[in-house]
Design a protein around this motif. Sequence first.
Motif, PDB file in Angstrom:
ATOM      1  N   VAL B 226       0.867  -1.177   0.000  1.00 46.54           N
ATOM      2  CA  VAL B 226       0.000   0.000   0.000  1.00 46.54           C
ATOM      3  C   VAL B 226       0.902   1.223   0.000  1.00 46.54           C
ATOM      4  O   VAL B 226       1.978   1.195   0.580  1.00 46.54           O
ATOM      5  CB  VAL B 226      -0.879   0.021   1.274  1.00 46.54           C
ATOM      6  N   ILE B 227       0.453   2.274  -0.653  1.00 51.36           N
ATOM      7  CA  ILE B 227       1.268   3.491  -0.678  1.00 51.36           C
ATOM      8  C   ILE B 227       0.301   4.666  -0.662  1.00 51.36           C
ATOM      9  O   ILE B 227      -0.831   4.544  -1.150  1.00 51.36           O
ATOM     10  CB  ILE B 227       2.177   3.495  -1.938  1.00 51.36           C
ATOM     11  N   ASP B 228       0.686   5.789  -0.081  1.00 50.62           N
ATOM     12  CA  ASP B 228      -0.313   6.851  -0.049  1.00 50.62           C
ATOM     13  C   ASP B 228      -0.376   7.600  -1.382  1.00 50.62           C
ATOM     14  O   ASP B 228       0.567   7.575  -2.182  1.00 50.62           O
ATOM     15  CB  ASP B 228      -0.200   7.749   1.193  1.00 50.62           C
ATOM     16  N   THR B 229      -1.525   8.208  -1.607  1.00 48.71           N
ATOM     17  CA  THR B 229      -1.815   8.744  -2.931  1.00 48.71           C
ATOM     18  C   THR B 229      -0.802   9.798  -3.364  1.00 48.71           C
ATOM     19  O   THR B 229      -0.281   9.747  -4.485  1.00 48.71           O
ATOM     20  CB  THR B 229      -3.236   9.357  -2.966  1.00 48.71           C
ATOM     21  N   ASP B 230      -0.497  10.726  -2.466  1.00 44.73           N
ATOM     22  CA  ASP B 230       0.436  11.799  -2.839  1.00 44.73           C
ATOM     23  C   ASP B 230       1.785  11.254  -3.282  1.00 44.73           C
ATOM     24  O   ASP B 230       2.381  11.726  -4.251  1.00 44.73           O
ATOM     25  CB  ASP B 230       0.658  12.750  -1.652  1.00 44.73           C
ATOM     26  N   ARG B 231       2.232  10.261  -2.547  1.00 44.08           N
ATOM     27  CA  ARG B 231       3.548   9.703  -2.872  1.00 44.08           C
ATOM     28  C   ARG B 231       3.506   8.966  -4.223  1.00 44.08           C
ATOM     29  O   ARG B 231       4.424   9.079  -5.035  1.00 44.08           O
ATOM     30  CB  ARG B 231       3.999   8.765  -1.757  1.00 44.08           C
ATOM     31  N   LEU B 232       2.433   8.237  -4.457  1.00 38.88           N
ATOM     32  CA  LEU B 232       2.312   7.525  -5.731  1.00 38.88           C
ATOM     33  C   LEU B 232       2.253   8.508  -6.899  1.00 38.88           C
ATOM     34  O   LEU B 232       2.895   8.306  -7.936  1.00 38.88           O
ATOM     35  CB  LEU B 232       1.070   6.624  -5.719  1.00 38.88           C
ATOM     36  N   VAL B 233       1.493   9.585  -6.711  1.00 45.76           N
ATOM     37  CA  VAL B 233       1.404  10.621  -7.756  1.00 45.76           C
ATOM     38  C   VAL B 233       2.803  11.147  -8.074  1.00 45.76           C
ATOM     39  O   VAL B 233       3.190  11.284  -9.244  1.00 45.76           O
ATOM     40  CB  VAL B 233       0.491  11.782  -7.284  1.00 45.76           C
ATOM     41  N   LYS B 234       3.561  11.425  -7.032  1.00 44.18           N
ATOM     42  CA  LYS B 234       4.911  11.956  -7.209  1.00 44.18           C
ATOM     43  C   LYS B 234       5.797  10.966  -7.988  1.00 44.18           C
ATOM     44  O   LYS B 234       6.471  11.335  -8.956  1.00 44.18           O
ATOM     45  CB  LYS B 234       5.495  12.243  -5.817  1.00 44.18           C
ATOM     46  N   ILE B 235       5.767   9.719  -7.570  1.00 41.65           N
ATOM     47  CA  ILE B 235       6.620   8.701  -8.212  1.00 41.65           C
ATOM     48  C   ILE B 235       6.214   8.501  -9.672  1.00 41.65           C
ATOM     49  O   ILE B 235       7.060   8.435 -10.564  1.00 41.65           O
ATOM     50  CB  ILE B 235       6.532   7.359  -7.446  1.00 41.65           C
TER      51      ILE B 235
END
Lengths: 295, 295
Positions: B226-235
């Motif tokens: 699981v990963i949080d949305t903001d971090r996934l968007v950034k990556i």
Amino acid sequence: MQITSSPNKTIQNKDALGGHDAHAMRSVFFISDGTAITSETLGRSILSRFASVPFETFVIPYVDTLERADDAVNQINMAHQRYGYRPLVFDTIVDPVIRERINAAEAFNLDIYEGLVGKIAEEIEVEPSESIGTFHGDVDSDSYKARIDAVHFALDNDDGARTTHYDAADIILIGVSRSGKTPTSLYLALQFGIRAANYPLTEDDLFENSLPKALRPFKDKLFGLVIDTDRLVKIRNERRAGSRYASYQQCQQELRAIQGIYISQGIPNIDVSTMSIEEIATRILQMTGLKRRIG
Amino acid sequence: MQITSSPNKTIQNKDALGGHDAHAMRSVFFISDGTAITSETLGRSILSRFASVPFETFVIPYVDTLERADDAVNQINMAHQRYGYRPLVFDTIVDPVIRERINAAEAFNLDIYEGLVGKIAEEIEVEPSESIGTFHGDVDSDSYKARIDAVHFALDNDDGARTTHYDAADIILIGVSRSGKTPTSLYLALQFGIRAANYPLTEDDLFENSLPKALRPFKDKLFGLVIDTDRLVKIRNERRAGSRYASYQQCQQELRAIQGIYISQGIPNIDVSTMSIEEIATRILQMTGLKRRIG
């Protein structure tokens, strides 16, 4: 919960409850409030200086509550009863209350940090913090990104799968099939953030009198792996037993041909026959002067 | 030859030659007669407790001759002159003659081993050997083979590329694209010898009401990231800037859907948003009880 590993030696004298026996099994615990990587790395390195002793090792990470500490203490005490010797405990727990709880186990406790931290604090005149930073830095840092990028680069450029991105490579490992190129590339990526491609020299490549076309523009990035014939035969037989690919003659011919290429093209190379992946990767950095992108 | 890494902080006060300044750059050397992995791992872990101090680190492996020792001493003395403070030196050199040479540098030497080795020798009543074993064991050992096999398994079964060997997997990581499955699989393989496959749940998979067919027979081996949305968007933006794939809405929808699957199917999972790869891998072992094949 604990992460066990099986004993690295068989039990030679499990009934040695009284008296001293240098060959009796000793339990060792690597304990930390984090991953326990530091505790385990240091501990195993030290234990390797007592090679005659059979050690049974247990890694217990994330001991960050009193409940987990009590669970660890139970495991330590059980190991004590099992073999009749005090287990060795390497710990890197920062919280003094949790450490004290661990120290109450029937064990021989090795305090890895405290002596060193205190000495450094005195030398640099800065108080240490009560918590430990993350080992590979912040997940949002540039070095974290460099690391992940390097891993994906190594994967995309593994085994000559793609040769169009060699301009972005820090290094291109070459060698015969099963000489260790892939694990080395991945280790270079994960540990040092280095973008390592690898390219297998096939039979066709080997018996040409020049480098494969894809490699020619990047001669300065090439680094060769060498392995001795017996070892290559053994490794290839594990993959395809009894095949021509794994035959002594085939392996010998390929290895002679590739060494000829290294010499005629002036490609730096290293014999990896007796090296761990860590050693291969570290030696390559040392020989090439390549700079890490992380660490 | 040395392996440098760039300073982890910018120089804040390089002219602080007299008097004490807690924010002045400090040089640190990790020195060993081997790979220097132990020295560096322990050293960095300890330095993380002095987060306010900018450290410039140097790794010098394979200091196994007096000539290399003198070269290291020169580097240490130059760093001393550069910043006006004694560099910190963490060393794990076993040979007393070479160690003595290193100790002659104008530095603050931290003897990592000797205290601990002596204490252990006394406790277990066994004399330590004068040389250190290899960290990951003999290259002909079963654990070496397990490690290499695991690396090749991870590669062959990366990113859902092949799903016919899941019966041989120890674990199958699932998650949305770019949640960290690949580096984690590779780390599990390299560090613990664990055969980790990974399978990306694509949009099609996510909005079905069941698991993809390939995964259904192996439900017990699944582990979710699981990963949080903001971090996934950034990556994802680092990969494909401005794409639908990297949009907040898309990331959020995928993450909601995958968490729904984890819950409805009872799949253990972990939020990796703030974790290093080491931490993710260690936590997975801890949560699953999966046994290492090496170490």
